[in-house]
Structures are given as C-alpha cells and as structure tokens.
Scaffold this motif. Structure first.
Motif, short mmCIF file in Angstrom:
data_model
loop_
_atom_site.label_atom_id
_atom_site.label_comp_id
_atom_site.label_asym_id
_atom_site.label_seq_id
_atom_site.Cartn_x
_atom_site.Cartn_y
_atom_site.Cartn_z
N PRO A 189 1.02 -1.25 -0.01
CA PRO A 189 -0.13 -0.16 0.16
C PRO A 189 0.93 1.19 0.16
N LEU A 190 2.12 1.30 0.61
CA LEU A 190 2.97 2.60 0.81
C LEU A 190 3.43 2.68 -0.65
N PHE A 191 4.24 1.40 -1.08
CA PHE A 191 4.90 1.61 -2.44
C PHE A 191 3.91 2.00 -3.70
N ASP A 192 2.60 1.55 -3.35
CA ASP A 192 1.78 1.92 -4.71
C ASP A 192 1.60 3.37 -4.42
N VAL A 193 1.52 4.22 -3.49
CA VAL A 193 1.51 5.43 -3.17
C VAL A 193 2.68 6.10 -3.74
N ILE A 194 3.85 5.51 -3.40
CA ILE A 194 4.97 6.24 -3.85
C ILE A 194 5.20 6.18 -5.44
#
Length: 459
Positions: A189-194
């Motif tokens: 979820p974090l890396f998708d945002v990045i």
C-alpha cells in the motif's frame, strides 16, 4: 516585470501545470542545501506564475547552516551582503504533483542578482563538471540506487527505534527477508502510493527489493543524464518520506541507523556518451574493457580519498564502514564484485558502465555526482592506470588503502585537498568543510547514553 530565468525555466511550464491540476492550491518550492535537506517555502497557486517570471528570494545563509539549522559563522556565508536574499529560479522539468499531499512541488536553484550561479550551491558545482565534460565531447549518464529503512513511529519497549509494521496487515517486521516478494506485498500500500506519486513528478522509479536487514529496502531510478539523475534523488527522497508519514512510519536515510544491521548506500552508476548518444564505456571488442572507462576508474581511485567527506558527510556515515560487507571504504575496483569500491557489472557489451559504491544514502547526490565525475574526467585527461582488478574470491582480504579512517580525518583531508577545492569551487569547498568541522565539534562535546552506561559509575 518579467526577468529572463537564468535556470532556463519558462512560464509556459507553470501555466500548463496549473491547467492540468485545476484544483491545486499550493506548491512546495525546494532548494537543496549541503546536507541534502530541502529548504524553501510552500506557496499558493496564484504565486507560481511570479516564481517563473521573477524568481523568489531566499537567504544565502541557508548554505552556512549545520544539519540542525544553526548558523556556522566560519562558513563565510552568514549575513554576507547584509543578509539579503538571493533569487531562486525553478529547475526546468522538476515541477510536478504529489497526489498524497495534495500539493505540487518544484526544485529551485539560487542565483546572484546578475543571473550568475550562486557558487555555494551544490547543484551548480555539478553543472560545472557536466559542462567540463561537454567541452571534452562527453555527455555524463547515470543513475542512483537508494537504500533506506522504514521506521515505526512508536519505539519498542526499551525505547529503541524499530522497523515499521507492514502497511497491508500491521504485522511486525522482525526478520531479514532479503529479496522476499511477499514482504514487498505486505508493504505494497505504501509503495503503490510512492509509484503513483512518481508518475506525477516525472520520476521513473524502477526495481524495488527488500534489502539485507529487517525494514530495509532499495529502489532504483532510471538511467539518464547525470544532472537529472541527481535531481531524481532529491525528488525521490521527498516522495518516499512524505508518503511514509501518511502510513504512520518514517523513511530513514541515515547511513547506519542500526549498529548491528546493514548500512544504507547510494550507489552511483556512471558512463559517458558521445554526441550521438553512444555509450563510450561499451566494450570495444568482446572480452575487452573500454580504455576510456579504465582511465575514468583510475582517476577516481587517485582522488577518492580526498572526497570521502562528500561520500560520508556525517558522524553516522562512518559507522557504515565498521563492516566492509557491501560497504567498501576503499579505492579498489573489480568486475562483478560487490566487495570493491568501484564495481564493473559483469554483463558485457554496449551497456557497460561502472558503479561507485562508497557513498552512503545520507550524502548529497549533487556533490557525489560532482566529485565522481571530476575524478573520472581527471583520470581520462591524465590516462590514469586503474591497476589490476580485485578478483571476486578476494573479498575477505584487507584491501584498504590510504584513505581517511574517521570523520575527523576526512574533514582534515578535505580541507587540504586542491582536487576537492577545484571540483566543488572555492566558496562551496570552504563553506562545506567549515560546516562539517562545526558539526564535529558539536558532537565531540555530546556525552552519549552509551558512554554513561559503560563508564558513568564504574570507572
């Protein structure tokens, strides 16, 4: 009144951006100091056009501050010219949107009133080396790899920092899961945002891996011209940091946040192209390395000792060299060997280049690019001999050479180095060394908890 931008930026870029994001209300304007910290302002939507038309004032004394933001008078950059502002102008191609913050972002660079570059700014030093390369017929190409930790906002029961819990399910990150795809999924979820933010920032983030410690990751950035590659590092770090905060964690770009775990490097991949875009470091024949690349490696070997303060700029940086595994504080080189300072990847052919592995991820990318390119160009000019390559099976032997062995020694050597002074320029060199000397003195007076624990009541 409209003034021609010395950075080459154009108002049309701002107008197109505002039209693309009609709901946008604010933009971060970011200038990068010695430490790689973004200094600047958040401006409102209606102010963006004036930034492109007339620039924006910021104090030059920002470059005379230590990492905590305290003035260092000996830098020669505090309250010069009465402490007045100098103009900062947008760096073309860096205006973008960060969807997770709801704000835009643009990198800016500082100039004197006559439009000449302010020579204490690190980015201008890299520009000068790129121009030097261009005069010799070379176009420097590069990419940086970023290693970093994701840290939980809450400390453990002993008050220590700990790896962040996984964003997908909240599970604790307890183990070294090197190159685990499942671990990446748990943090997805974090890396998708990045990755989504990178699309809006003109930043091409590529491979992602879980690294050699719990909570440690590595992201690679697409290869391109070296100046923009350094810009990419500034944009990527801000993107990763700001996204992590919104998931209850912090992105840590210290070189060695955990003493018993792997350090975090910022490896620079470098090559030189000609005017047609052909890689001049490509193998001339099968089984033969480019003499030009070997000269470049030789030049870096001759100068790396003078540049260690740039590559390892903080006290913590030197903890990364306590174990030589994957963190070589040396000047050696080899082919497909990750124990050396200068690694030539094993894949042969036209894509050949070398990887400078010494810098920590805490280093300033503009300055790392500057000293690496300067060393390479010097080696090409003098036809420097790199010496024999270290064999891959020699990784355990002591191969350290005449390099500074501590932060204090690196500061002293940097201050005395004609090479570093020429590469960075007089003003930047003097200011940088003075700021680092002040930081050293500040920490030399700090008594740590570890010292209290070891010595406080037993000696």
């Amino acid at each position: 009144m409209t003034t021609a931008s010395p950075s080459g930026s154009h108002l049309q870029e701002a107008e197109d951006f505002l039209a693309r994001y009609p709901e946008l209300e604010a933009i971060d304007i970011v200038m990068t100091d010695f430490h790689g910290i973004g200094r600047g302002k958040i401006i409102r939507r209606h102010e963006l056009a004036s930034l492109y038309k007339s620039g924006r004032g910021m104090p030059a004394s920002l470059f005379g501050q230590d990492v905590a933001g305290d003035d260092v008078d000996s830098s020669g950059l505090i309250l010069t010219d009465g402490g007045g502002d100098k103009l900062c102008w947008p760096i073309p191609g860096t205006l973008g949107m960060m969807p997770h913050t709801g704000r835009g972002q643009v990198l800016v660079s500082m100039y004197n009133s006559d439009g000449s570059p302010f020579d204490a700014e690190p980015r201008h030093a890299l520009v000068r080396q790129v121009e030097r390369a261009a005069k010799a017929g070379f176009s420097p190409m590069g990419a940086f790899e970023l290693e970093f930790y994701l840290i939980d906002r809450e400390r453990d029961g002993k008050g220590r920092y700990q790896p962040a819990r996984y964003a997908l399910n909240g599970r604790d990150c307890l183990h070294r899961s090197t190159m685990s795809v499942d671990e990446l999924d748990e943090m997805s979820p974090l890396f998708d945002v990045i990755y989504q933010g990178a699309k809006h920032l003109g930043l091409t983030l590529e491979s992602l891996i879980s690294e050699y410690a719990a909570g440690q990751y590595e992201m690679t950035i697409r290869y391109r011209d070296l100046l923009r590659a350094a810009d990419d590092v500034i944009v990527a770090k801000r993107l990763i940091r700001s996204a992590a905060r919104r998931f209850g964690m912090e992105a840590c770009f210290m070189a060695k946040p955990f003493g018993q775990q792997a350090g975090s490097g910022m490896h620079l991949h470098l090559s030189l192209a000609n005017g047609a875009g052909d890689n001049l470091f490509g193998d001339p024949t099968e089984g033969t390395l480019s003499p030009l690349m070997l000269n470049a490696i030789g030049g870096i070997r001759e100068t790396v000792g003078d540049t260690m303060l740039v590559l390892a700029p903080f006290l913590n940086s030197w903890r990364r060299f306590a174990s030589v595994s994957y963190s070589p504080a040396s000047d050696d080189w080899g082919i497909e060997n990750r124990t050396v300072a200068l690694r030539v990847p094993g894949a042969p052919g036209k894509g050949r280049h070398f990887e400078h592995r010494v810098a920590g991820v805490d280093a300033n990318a503009y300055m790392v690019g500057t000293v690496t390119l300067a060393g390479a160009l010097q080696g090409i000019e003098t036809k420097a001999d790199p010496g024999p390559a270290v064999e891959p099976d020699a990784g355990g032997q002591d191969r350290t050479s005449n390099l500074p062995n501590s932060w204090q020694n690196a500061i002293q050597r940097a201050g005395q180095s004609d090479f570093l002074r020429d590469a960075l320029g007089q003003t930047l060199h003097h200011g940088f060394v003075a700021v680092k000397q002040a930081e050293y003195q500040r920490l030399a007076l700090e008594v740590t908890e570890a010292e209290w624990g070891l010595y406080g009541f037993v000696v």
